[in-house]
Design an enzyme around this catalytic site. Sequence first.
Site, short mmCIF file in Angstrom:
data_model
loop_
_atom_site.label_atom_id
_atom_site.label_comp_id
_atom_site.label_asym_id
_atom_site.label_seq_id
_atom_site.Cartn_x
_atom_site.Cartn_y
_atom_site.Cartn_z
N ASP A 198 -32.40 22.98 -7.85
CA ASP A 198 -33.62 22.80 -7.95
C ASP A 198 -34.61 24.06 -7.63
O ASP A 198 -34.19 24.69 -6.56
CB ASP A 198 -34.31 21.70 -6.98
CG ASP A 198 -35.67 21.13 -7.22
OD1 ASP A 198 -36.11 20.88 -8.48
OD2 ASP A 198 -36.24 21.21 -6.32
N GLU A 247 -14.67 28.84 -5.07
CA GLU A 247 -13.61 28.11 -4.40
C GLU A 247 -13.13 26.83 -4.94
O GLU A 247 -12.04 26.00 -4.87
CB GLU A 247 -13.70 27.86 -2.90
CG GLU A 247 -14.08 29.11 -1.96
CD GLU A 247 -14.59 28.82 -0.76
OE1 GLU A 247 -14.22 27.76 -0.25
OE2 GLU A 247 -15.31 29.87 -0.31
#
Length: 512
Positions: A198, A247
């Site tokens: 957002d 990751e």
Amino acid sequence: MFYQVYPRSFADSDGDGVGDLGGVREKIGYLELLGVDALWICPVMRSPQADGGYDVSDPRDIDPLFGGLAALDELIAEAHDREIKVTMDLVPNHTSVEHPWFTAAVDAAPGSPERARYIFRDGRGKDGAEPPNNWPSIFGGPAWTRVTDRDGTPGQWYLHIFAPEQPDLNWDNPEVAADFEKTLRFWLDRGVDGFRIDVAHGMAKPEGLPDMARVETKMLVHDDDDPRFNNPGVHAIHRRIRTIIDEYPHAVAIGEVWVDDNTRFGEYVRPDELHLAFNFRLAETPFTAEGVREAITFSLEAVSDVGAPPTWTLSNHDIEREVTRYGGGKIGVSRARAMMMVELALPGAVFVYNGAELGLPNVDDLPEDALQDPVWERSGHTERGRDGCRVPIPWEGASTPFGFTAAEQAWLPIPADWADRTVEAQLETLHSTLSLYRLAIDLRGTRPEFAGDRIEWYGSPDGCLAFRRPGGLVCVLNASDGPIQLPPGEVLLASAPIVDDRLPANAAAWLV
Ligand code: GLC
């Protein structure tokens, strides 16, 4: 194809009138049938719901309103079973006033570490009675609210670019970044496939918080010279976010980036920042061939230098629905169907907002006492805000609330005349908007003609546009007043009946 679920409005599984994650899970078969690859679920974290969940009081929990953490786990499992990915909406720019950090900050003294997580400043003028600068809130009124000290005297001011219930975080404070990283890992470890971020062009604030040169008082408006947004420091934040996301190699980050300039927009999707950023050009463009052609060219250019995929969206929970933007009624629906075919013919990622596939219009006559968007209150009841595009989905039956909820009323009333727009009414109807979406999504996902990440413009009559994908798909849009002759080829799909090789006005066709 990403499908945006506005959870309050999608489906209610527990009969309280508000949609929830159990509702999304119950409708997973529908989403599979529609052919969605991934969901973007608007915020469902703990929140007092001052701004439809974009005011988060605990970023690592699911609000009981939406069914709690268990409901998300179940939804992820079920979606993954159907090979649908689940992306969540995260809100790094601000928290709720009910976040424990903010309540602690209000209780603490000026200059304290608690206050340093937010943007507190002394006021200007006599007794600090004026806000620290002239910034307005996106929802109207000033972007600053003054707190009251423990002894009852007026204290410092805190910054809130959005509602007063949404204090901006201070991203210069390492604690803020560290906490957000914890949030990213929390959800990724739970099996979430990525995030919609957002206000991804917010977060960083300019040194010294200078006044705005020209105060923009129009609500929900974004401008490139606006000091509240798109400050260069934001890119270091995105690079840091990206190292975490990397990751988890399957995961994706999509930013809400209201930035017009192509070069500056492209900076957000450099290889070490966001994977994707929303480009709102198409949603901002009226239904004209020239406008649509420009929006497409512009959106492609914005990402081509940095090598990121383009994104396309016709509407979302902040924007008036396309049927209404294009004129409403029958013509609005025809144009929305045509534009959906243009959008799905383009290379890159497409975002479909729930209800668009039913051809839903905006509801502009909601009763005033039903309105919930903070814009309504903040504008002193002069702007109705975004509720009109957030009306719940009509699922089935002949009367409101059309199977959305077992409660008598949905949280926003569903117009009584939507019986012919329900999923049930459209699902088995060949020429319905829902059927057109299903066919288009299926063809886009399976036909080799959609190959290639470029488009080539074709000559076309006035008021029309045509482009070709390297794989061989030709898309023609007729935004003129009358029918046009189609180019040679087999018609794969058309948004309106083709008679004698002629495509009617306000329609699009795919040819191979
Ligand atoms: C984004 C959201 C909008 C929300 C605002 C504040 O623009 O899409 O719905 O009100 O951020 O979080």
